[in-house]
Motif scaffolding. Structure first.
Motif, PDB file in Angstrom:
ATOM      1  N   MET A   1      13.002   7.374 -23.598  1.00 42.56           N
ATOM      2  CA  MET A   1      13.432   7.840 -22.297  1.00 42.56           C
ATOM      3  C   MET A   1      13.584   6.644 -21.365  1.00 42.56           C
ATOM      4  SD  MET A   1      11.623  10.666 -19.904  1.00 42.56           S
ATOM      5  CE  MET A   1      10.713   9.841 -18.633  1.00 42.56           C
ATOM      6  N   SER A   2      14.743   6.507 -20.775  1.00 45.28           N
ATOM      7  CA  SER A   2      15.016   5.403 -19.855  1.00 45.28           C
ATOM      8  C   SER A   2      14.971   5.903 -18.418  1.00 45.28           C
ATOM      9  CB  SER A   2      16.397   4.825 -20.165  1.00 45.28           C
ATOM     10  OG  SER A   2      16.665   3.750 -19.314  1.00 45.28           O
ATOM     11  N   HIS A   3      14.438   5.065 -17.539  1.00 44.31           N
ATOM     12  CA  HIS A   3      14.316   5.440 -16.128  1.00 44.31           C
ATOM     13  C   HIS A   3      14.519   4.194 -15.276  1.00 44.31           C
ATOM     14  CE1 HIS A   3      12.750   7.299 -12.474  1.00 44.31           C
ATOM     15  NE2 HIS A   3      11.953   6.250 -12.340  1.00 44.31           N
ATOM     16  N   VAL A   4      15.355   4.306 -14.273  1.00 44.87           N
ATOM     17  CA  VAL A   4      15.572   3.212 -13.324  1.00 44.87           C
ATOM     18  C   VAL A   4      15.411   3.785 -11.923  1.00 44.87           C
ATOM     19  CG1 VAL A   4      17.224   1.529 -12.428  1.00 44.87           C
ATOM     20  CG2 VAL A   4      17.163   2.034 -14.877  1.00 44.87           C
ATOM     21  N   ALA A   5      14.691   3.069 -11.056  1.00 48.31           N
ATOM     22  CA  ALA A   5      14.489   3.519  -9.681  1.00 48.31           C
ATOM     23  C   ALA A   5      14.576   2.326  -8.745  1.00 48.31           C
ATOM     24  CB  ALA A   5      13.134   4.192  -9.536  1.00 48.31           C
ATOM     25  N   GLU A   6      14.971   2.590  -7.534  1.00 51.47           N
ATOM     26  CA  GLU A   6      14.967   1.567  -6.491  1.00 51.47           C
ATOM     27  C   GLU A   6      14.158   2.102  -5.323  1.00 51.47           C
ATOM     28  OE1 GLU A   6      18.012  -0.521  -3.339  1.00 51.47           O
ATOM     29  OE2 GLU A   6      18.744  -0.119  -5.361  1.00 51.47           O
ATOM     30  N   TRP A   7      13.102   1.378  -4.974  1.00 50.07           N
ATOM     31  CA  TRP A   7      12.269   1.756  -3.850  1.00 50.07           C
ATOM     32  C   TRP A   7      12.520   0.784  -2.711  1.00 50.07           C
ATOM     33  CZ3 TRP A   7       6.690   2.813  -6.040  1.00 50.07           C
ATOM     34  CH2 TRP A   7       6.739   3.887  -6.933  1.00 50.07           C
ATOM     35  N   LYS A   8      12.566   1.302  -1.510  1.00 49.30           N
ATOM     36  CA  LYS A   8      12.760   0.459  -0.331  1.00 49.30           C
ATOM     37  C   LYS A   8      11.390   0.119   0.262  1.00 49.30           C
ATOM     38  CE  LYS A   8      17.296   2.330   0.880  1.00 49.30           C
ATOM     39  NZ  LYS A   8      17.804   2.264  -0.379  1.00 49.30           N
ATOM     40  N   VAL A   9      11.187  -1.174   0.512  1.00 51.39           N
ATOM     41  CA  VAL A   9       9.919  -1.650   1.061  1.00 51.39           C
ATOM     42  C   VAL A   9      10.203  -2.444   2.334  1.00 51.39           C
ATOM     43  CG1 VAL A   9       7.883  -3.090   0.632  1.00 51.39           C
ATOM     44  CG2 VAL A   9       8.916  -1.800  -1.250  1.00 51.39           C
ATOM     45  N   ARG A  10       9.436  -2.163   3.368  1.00 51.37           N
ATOM     46  CA  ARG A  10       9.530  -2.910   4.628  1.00 51.37           C
ATOM     47  C   ARG A  10       8.148  -3.457   4.968  1.00 51.37           C
ATOM     48  NH1 ARG A  10      14.023  -1.888   8.328  1.00 51.37           N
ATOM     49  NH2 ARG A  10      15.548  -0.691   7.172  1.00 51.37           N
ATOM     50  N   LEU A  11       8.135  -4.675   5.477  1.00 52.61           N
ATOM     51  CA  LEU A  11       6.887  -5.346   5.805  1.00 52.61           C
ATOM     52  C   LEU A  11       6.954  -5.818   7.254  1.00 52.61           C
ATOM     53  CD1 LEU A  11       4.194  -6.658   4.961  1.00 52.61           C
ATOM     54  CD2 LEU A  11       5.527  -8.616   4.177  1.00 52.61           C
ATOM     55  N   TYR A  12       5.924  -5.492   8.014  1.00 51.07           N
ATOM     56  CA  TYR A  12       5.850  -5.872   9.421  1.00 51.07           C
ATOM     57  C   TYR A  12       4.566  -6.664   9.644  1.00 51.07           C
ATOM     58  CZ  TYR A  12       9.205  -2.056   9.659  1.00 51.07           C
ATOM     59  OH  TYR A  12      10.287  -1.244   9.443  1.00 51.07           O
ATOM     60  N   VAL A  13       4.668  -7.792  10.333  1.00 50.93           N
ATOM     61  CA  VAL A  13       3.513  -8.648  10.620  1.00 50.93           C
ATOM     62  C   VAL A  13       3.550  -9.030  12.089  1.00 50.93           C
ATOM     63  CG1 VAL A  13       2.304 -10.781  10.014  1.00 50.93           C
ATOM     64  CG2 VAL A  13       3.656  -9.604   8.285  1.00 50.93           C
ATOM     65  N   SER A  14       2.403  -8.923  12.758  1.00 49.99           N
ATOM     66  CA  SER A  14       2.325  -9.336  14.156  1.00 49.99           C
ATOM     67  C   SER A  14       0.972  -9.994  14.406  1.00 49.99           C
ATOM     68  CB  SER A  14       2.519  -8.145  15.100  1.00 49.99           C
ATOM     69  OG  SER A  14       1.476  -7.210  14.943  1.00 49.99           O
ATOM     70  N   GLU A  15       0.966 -10.919  15.353  1.00 47.80           N
ATOM     71  CA  GLU A  15      -0.280 -11.592  15.712  1.00 47.80           C
ATOM     72  C   GLU A  15      -0.455 -11.536  17.217  1.00 47.80           C
ATOM     73  OE1 GLU A  15      -2.641 -15.863  15.645  1.00 47.80           O
ATOM     74  OE2 GLU A  15      -0.567 -15.792  14.971  1.00 47.80           O
ATOM     75  N   ASP A  16      -1.694 -11.240  17.623  1.00 42.00           N
ATOM     76  CA  ASP A  16      -2.024 -11.222  19.039  1.00 42.00           C
ATOM     77  C   ASP A  16      -3.494 -11.599  19.183  1.00 42.00           C
ATOM     78  OD1 ASP A  16      -1.692 -10.789  21.824  1.00 42.00           O
ATOM     79  OD2 ASP A  16      -2.520  -8.774  21.612  1.00 42.00           O
ATOM     80  N   ASP A  17      -3.751 -12.630  19.956  1.00 41.42           N
ATOM     81  CA  ASP A  17      -5.124 -13.053  20.265  1.00 41.42           C
ATOM     82  C   ASP A  17      -5.965 -13.254  19.001  1.00 41.42           C
ATOM     83  OD1 ASP A  17      -7.163 -13.795  22.010  1.00 41.42           O
ATOM     84  OD2 ASP A  17      -7.933 -11.747  22.139  1.00 41.42           O
ATOM     85  N   ARG A  18      -5.449 -14.095  18.085  1.00 42.82           N
ATOM     86  CA  ARG A  18      -6.150 -14.499  16.859  1.00 42.82           C
ATOM     87  C   ARG A  18      -6.381 -13.347  15.869  1.00 42.82           C
ATOM     88  NH1 ARG A  18      -8.561 -19.710  17.498  1.00 42.82           N
ATOM     89  NH2 ARG A  18     -10.237 -19.202  16.062  1.00 42.82           N
ATOM     90  N   THR A  19      -5.678 -12.242  16.069  1.00 36.87           N
ATOM     91  CA  THR A  19      -5.740 -11.116  15.138  1.00 36.87           C
ATOM     92  C   THR A  19      -4.337 -10.853  14.604  1.00 36.87           C
ATOM     93  OG1 THR A  19      -7.594 -10.086  16.283  1.00 36.87           O
ATOM     94  CG2 THR A  19      -6.288  -8.662  14.863  1.00 36.87           C
ATOM     95  N   THR A  20      -4.213 -10.841  13.283  1.00 31.39           N
ATOM     96  CA  THR A  20      -2.936 -10.553  12.633  1.00 31.39           C
ATOM     97  C   THR A  20      -2.998  -9.163  12.043  1.00 31.39           C
ATOM     98  OG1 THR A  20      -2.679 -12.886  12.071  1.00 31.39           O
ATOM     99  CG2 THR A  20      -1.288 -11.329  10.885  1.00 31.39           C
ATOM    100  N   LYS A  21      -1.976  -8.366  12.312  1.00 32.39           N
ATOM    101  CA  LYS A  21      -1.874  -7.015  11.763  1.00 32.39           C
ATOM    102  C   LYS A  21      -0.668  -6.954  10.842  1.00 32.39           C
ATOM    103  CE  LYS A  21      -4.055  -4.792  15.694  1.00 32.39           C
ATOM    104  NZ  LYS A  21      -3.942  -3.774  16.733  1.00 32.39           N
ATOM    105  N   ALA A  22      -0.819  -6.227   9.749  1.00 30.91           N
ATOM    106  CA  ALA A  22       0.277  -6.062   8.791  1.00 30.91           C
ATOM    107  C   ALA A  22       0.423  -4.590   8.441  1.00 30.91           C
ATOM    108  CB  ALA A  22       0.016  -6.870   7.525  1.00 30.91           C
ATOM    109  N   ARG A  23       1.681  -4.206   8.260  1.00 23.90           N
ATOM    110  CA  ARG A  23       2.013  -2.849   7.830  1.00 23.90           C
ATOM    111  C   ARG A  23       3.092  -2.967   6.772  1.00 23.90           C
ATOM    112  NH1 ARG A  23       4.393  -0.765  12.352  1.00 23.90           N
ATOM    113  NH2 ARG A  23       6.467  -0.498  11.490  1.00 23.90           N
ATOM    114  N   VAL A  24       2.891  -2.330   5.637  1.00 26.03           N
ATOM    115  CA  VAL A  24       3.893  -2.333   4.576  1.00 26.03           C
ATOM    116  C   VAL A  24       4.218  -0.877   4.269  1.00 26.03           C
ATOM    117  CG1 VAL A  24       2.193  -2.548   2.710  1.00 26.03           C
ATOM    118  CG2 VAL A  24       4.539  -3.205   2.296  1.00 26.03           C
ATOM    119  N   GLU A  25       5.509  -0.568   4.293  1.00 28.76           N
ATOM    120  CA  GLU A  25       5.965   0.799   4.072  1.00 28.76           C
ATOM    121  C   GLU A  25       6.804   0.840   2.807  1.00 28.76           C
ATOM    122  OE1 GLU A  25       8.257   1.605   7.567  1.00 28.76           O
ATOM    123  OE2 GLU A  25       6.504   1.722   8.860  1.00 28.76           O
ATOM    124  N   VAL A  26       6.596   1.874   1.993  1.00 27.15           N
ATOM    125  CA  VAL A  26       7.415   2.063   0.794  1.00 27.15           C
ATOM    126  C   VAL A  26       8.020   3.464   0.859  1.00 27.15           C
ATOM    127  CG1 VAL A  26       5.524   2.874  -0.683  1.00 27.15           C
ATOM    128  CG2 VAL A  26       7.540   1.873  -1.719  1.00 27.15           C
TER     129      VAL A  26
END
Length: 100
Positions: A1-26
């Protein structure tokens, strides 16, 4: 059985006052999950934004990976497979974005 998929991934990074936040969405086309994390620079450490980015993004990706495994295990269980015994708890020391 063959299967091919494409998933979309977005990555967001921000820094404020020595704190870095990251969010990754799939987006799998049938499901959307979001991993979150943060990293804080200790007051005695040199502020190097790249290090905060790497830590926060790596942790967010681990968080997303755990969610993907939980989803897969739930799908497997719905099909009659036994419950997975693997621990899905995050490592101690992770900063919980929701709690801050």
């Amino acid at each position: 059985m063959s299967h091919v998929a494409e998933w979309k991934v977005r990555l967001y990074v921000s820094e404020d006052d020595r704190t870095t936040k990251a969010r990754v969405e799939v987006d799998t086309g049938t499901n959307r999950l979001t991993g979150h994390s943060s990293a804080r620079c200790a007051p005695q450490d040199k502020d190097v934004p790249e290090i905060g980015d790497e830590l926060a993004v790596g942790r967010a990706m681990e968080n997303l990976g755990e969610q993907l495994k939980r989803t897969a295990y739930g799908d497997m269980q719905a099909l009659g497979s036994p419950t997975q015994e693997e621990s899905l708890k995050p490592y101690s020391g992770w900063l919980d974005i929701a709690a801050t």
